[in-house]
Design a protein around this motif. Structure first.
Motif, short mmCIF file in Angstrom:
data_model
loop_
_atom_site.label_atom_id
_atom_site.label_comp_id
_atom_site.label_asym_id
_atom_site.label_seq_id
_atom_site.Cartn_x
_atom_site.Cartn_y
_atom_site.Cartn_z
N LEU A 294 -49.19 -40.48 -10.35
CA LEU A 294 -48.68 -39.90 -11.60
C LEU A 294 -47.27 -39.36 -11.40
O LEU A 294 -46.39 -39.56 -12.25
CB LEU A 294 -49.62 -38.81 -12.10
CG LEU A 294 -49.44 -38.39 -13.57
CD1 LEU A 294 -49.79 -39.54 -14.50
CD2 LEU A 294 -50.31 -37.18 -13.89
N ALA A 295 -47.04 -38.69 -10.28
CA ALA A 295 -45.70 -38.15 -10.01
C ALA A 295 -44.69 -39.28 -9.85
O ALA A 295 -43.55 -39.17 -10.30
CB ALA A 295 -45.73 -37.28 -8.76
N GLU A 298 -43.95 -40.58 -13.27
CA GLU A 298 -43.18 -39.58 -14.01
C GLU A 298 -41.72 -39.56 -13.56
O GLU A 298 -40.81 -39.27 -14.35
CB GLU A 298 -43.81 -38.20 -13.80
CG GLU A 298 -43.49 -37.20 -14.88
CD GLU A 298 -44.43 -36.02 -14.82
OE1 GLU A 298 -44.67 -35.41 -15.88
OE2 GLU A 298 -44.92 -35.68 -13.73
N SER A 299 -41.49 -39.90 -12.30
CA SER A 299 -40.12 -39.92 -11.77
C SER A 299 -39.34 -41.15 -12.22
O SER A 299 -38.14 -41.25 -11.96
CB SER A 299 -40.15 -39.86 -10.25
OG SER A 299 -40.58 -41.09 -9.70
N SER A 303 -40.56 -47.98 -14.37
CA SER A 303 -40.33 -47.81 -15.81
C SER A 303 -39.72 -49.05 -16.47
O SER A 303 -39.73 -49.16 -17.70
CB SER A 303 -39.42 -46.60 -16.06
OG SER A 303 -38.15 -46.79 -15.44
N ARG A 380 -52.46 -39.38 -19.57
CA ARG A 380 -51.52 -38.83 -18.59
C ARG A 380 -50.50 -39.88 -18.15
O ARG A 380 -49.30 -39.58 -18.04
CB ARG A 380 -52.28 -38.29 -17.38
CG ARG A 380 -53.09 -37.03 -17.68
CD ARG A 380 -53.60 -36.39 -16.41
NE ARG A 380 -54.22 -35.09 -16.69
CZ ARG A 380 -55.53 -34.88 -16.68
NH1 ARG A 380 -56.36 -35.86 -16.40
NH2 ARG A 380 -56.02 -33.68 -16.95
N ASP A 383 -48.11 -40.72 -21.12
CA ASP A 383 -47.15 -39.63 -21.33
C ASP A 383 -46.14 -39.57 -20.18
O ASP A 383 -44.94 -39.34 -20.40
CB ASP A 383 -47.89 -38.29 -21.44
CG ASP A 383 -48.59 -38.11 -22.78
OD1 ASP A 383 -48.31 -38.88 -23.71
OD2 ASP A 383 -49.44 -37.20 -22.88
N ALA A 384 -46.62 -39.77 -18.94
CA ALA A 384 -45.74 -39.67 -17.78
C ALA A 384 -44.65 -40.72 -17.80
O ALA A 384 -43.54 -40.48 -17.32
CB ALA A 384 -46.55 -39.79 -16.49
N ARG A 385 -44.93 -41.88 -18.37
CA ARG A 385 -43.94 -42.97 -18.37
C ARG A 385 -42.87 -42.82 -19.44
O ARG A 385 -41.91 -43.59 -19.49
CB ARG A 385 -44.67 -44.31 -18.53
CG ARG A 385 -45.24 -44.75 -17.20
CD ARG A 385 -46.04 -46.02 -17.23
NE ARG A 385 -45.53 -47.10 -18.03
CZ ARG A 385 -44.76 -48.11 -17.58
NH1 ARG A 385 -44.35 -48.12 -16.31
NH2 ARG A 385 -44.39 -49.09 -18.39
N GLY A 386 -43.02 -41.81 -20.29
CA GLY A 386 -41.96 -41.50 -21.25
C GLY A 386 -41.59 -42.68 -22.11
O GLY A 386 -42.42 -43.23 -22.83
#
Length: 489
Positions: A294-295, A298-299, A303, A380, A383-386
């Motif tokens: 997930l981190a 999210e970073s 993407s 999660r 959302d994390a992938r924006g």
């Protein structure tokens, strides 16, 4: 097409078999057998061979022995050369065909599963112009256990080696190495997300589809503790030589003991699974995996790649079917408190799941386990992938034989293999072919074009394609995972 197809690859030539309009090449090694001095080693490229090698039967599997009746029929095949791939293609030998490629990673909790399942046959994808590859990898402690002096995450390294094999060889089977989509279910779905968030894997695929992903992300201390416990049970020093001195079959039995939850408290065992996750699987090693999946997502890692992610509505609700009569008169909120201790969150969750509460206490507990292990992950990750292109779905059609939209039920619809062995047991005598056409059609569209044909999460947060929902419900829900949001907040 009477002559058997022969294809030349980096290690030699292989002979497959025509099955109508497509061909199958089975059990092709992408690495040497992980035995002897190569046991617990990183995968090593296969030795070249002379002449034409038959690729007519599935190769040996890392899964050993008869696993009994399982939701997906996944046979165990004996032998040492367990690191192999199966290729299904409509255009063998046509390097200029440049067809999109699907690479499938099987599930099984990272301790079981087999790429030789009849459900993973790529025949339907071949029909739709897609080359399909199923891959194997080392399981359990052999694939993922911590061993001082041995490379970490050997199963993950197997995924990478298999994908590198695809890059080097898939053109010979009519595939385009620049149009590879990785997909998998359960632990295989978790593998997809692990690879999506791994910097060293980014050049190996262009898109990803995760069905019911079970992410491991085993922590450093837990990984070391489990391995030390296993060494103690085996009576060896926790080193490469120590573990190599123990037969594979003995380690497989002992790894279950090492990871087993304390007996006598079934809800405590479930809570441990929810809180700590799977015991064996991709681990934070500071090398391939430096942070949680997930981190990583999210970073911004991965993407640039479109992702489809989703679950069935009641992955594990079935596990409480045998006790639903005994639980019927017990308050759902009281029992749920054993698993979900925060009172405010518990109240919000129960309020968001009124429909499930009408089905009884067992249904509520089963849905919570499903949500905590699987469905919260969809929200999660999305959302994390924006702003990255992420598409969420739910598989809502309930099995006529099991009563739930349960774990694994969506797989034969995704592969459009409703006539395959074992499907009837989970999907009944007449599974809806229109549903298979919808699910498989979305997969084909995504593998071809990177778009499954419904709105992306970034543009409409919560938007979800619902496969097999009630006739009166829309196919696309504005917030398809609203019932799990109290667990995510």
């Amino acid at each position: 097409m009477t002559d058997a197809p022969v294809v030349s690859i980096s290690s030699g030539s292989v002979r497959g078999r025509w099955r109508g309009a497509s061909a199958a090449f089975l059990g092709i090694p992408f690495a040497q057998a992980p035995v002897g001095g190569l046991r617990f080693a990183a995968p090593v490229a296969p030795e070249p061979w002379e002449g034409v090698r038959d690729a007519l039967e599935y190769g040996p599997t890392a899964q050993r022995g008869d696993k009994g009746v399982t939701l997906i029929p996944e046979p165990s095949i004996p032998g040492d050369a367990t690191l192999n791939v199966n290729v299904f293609t409509p255009s063998p030998g046509s390097a200029d065909a440049k067809l999109p490629v699907l690479v499938w990673i099987h599930g099984g909790g990272y301790v079981a599963g087999s790429p030789a399942s009849p459900w993973y046959d790529g025949r339907a994808f071949n029909r739709d112009g897609i080359v399909t590859v199923s891959i194997s990898y080392r399981l359990g402690f052999d694939g993922f256990g911590h061993i001082p002096g041995a490379p970490s995450n050997r199963g993950v390294r197997d995924w990478l080696a298999a994908l590198e094999w695809v890059q080097a060889n898939i053109a010979a089977f009519g595939g385009d190495p620049d149009r590879v989509t990785i997909a998998g279910q359960s632990a295989g779905g978790g593998a997809v997300l692990t690879l999506l968030g791994m910097p060293k894997a980014q050049h190996l695929f262009r898109a990803a589809w995760a069905l019911s992903p079970a992410v491991a992300d085993v922590g450093v201390e837990r990984s070391r503790t489990l391995s030390a416990k296993l060494a103690h049970l085996a009576g060896v020093i926790p080193t490469v030589d120590g573990f190599r001195s123990v037969p594979e079959s003995d380690l497989e039995k002992l790894q279950e003991t090492a990871a087993a939850a304390p007996k006598g408290d079934p809800l405590g065992a479930v809570r441990s699974l929810i809180d700590e996750g799977l015991p064996w699987g991709p681990a934070i090693d500071g090398d391939l995996l430096t942070q949680t999946t997930l981190a990583s997502l999210e970073s911004g890692i991965g993407s640039d790649k479109p992702l489809v992610i989703g679950t069935t509505d009641d992955e594990f609700t079935m596990v409480l079917d045998d006790v639903k009569g005994r639980l019927r008169l017990l308050p759902a909120g009281l029992l749920l408190g054993r698993l979900l201790t925060d009172r405010d969150t518990r109240r919000s969750y129960l309020a968001a799941n009124v429909v499930q509460r009408r089905k009884g206490t067992a249904a509520v507990l089963g849905r919570y386990v499903t949500d905590a292990i699987f469905r919260t992950g969809v929200v999660r990750v999305a959302d994390a992938r924006g702003d990255a292109p992420t598409y969420a779905y739910r598989f809502a059609w309930p099995s006529p034989t099991r009563g739930w939209a349960l774990h694994c039920l969506d797989v034969p619809f995704w592969f459009d293999c409703l006539d395959a062995d074992g499907v009837q047991a989970i999907a009944g005598d007449a599974p809806p072919r229109r549903l298979a056409a919808a699910v498989h059609g979305a997969a084909v569209s995504f593998i071809r074009d990177g778009d499954p044909d419904w709105p992306a999460w970034a543009r409409h947060p919560g938007v979800t394609r619902v496969f097999g929902g009630p006739p009166e419900a829309p196919d696309v829900a504005a917030d398809g995972y609203a019932s799990v949001r109290p667990l995510v907040a």
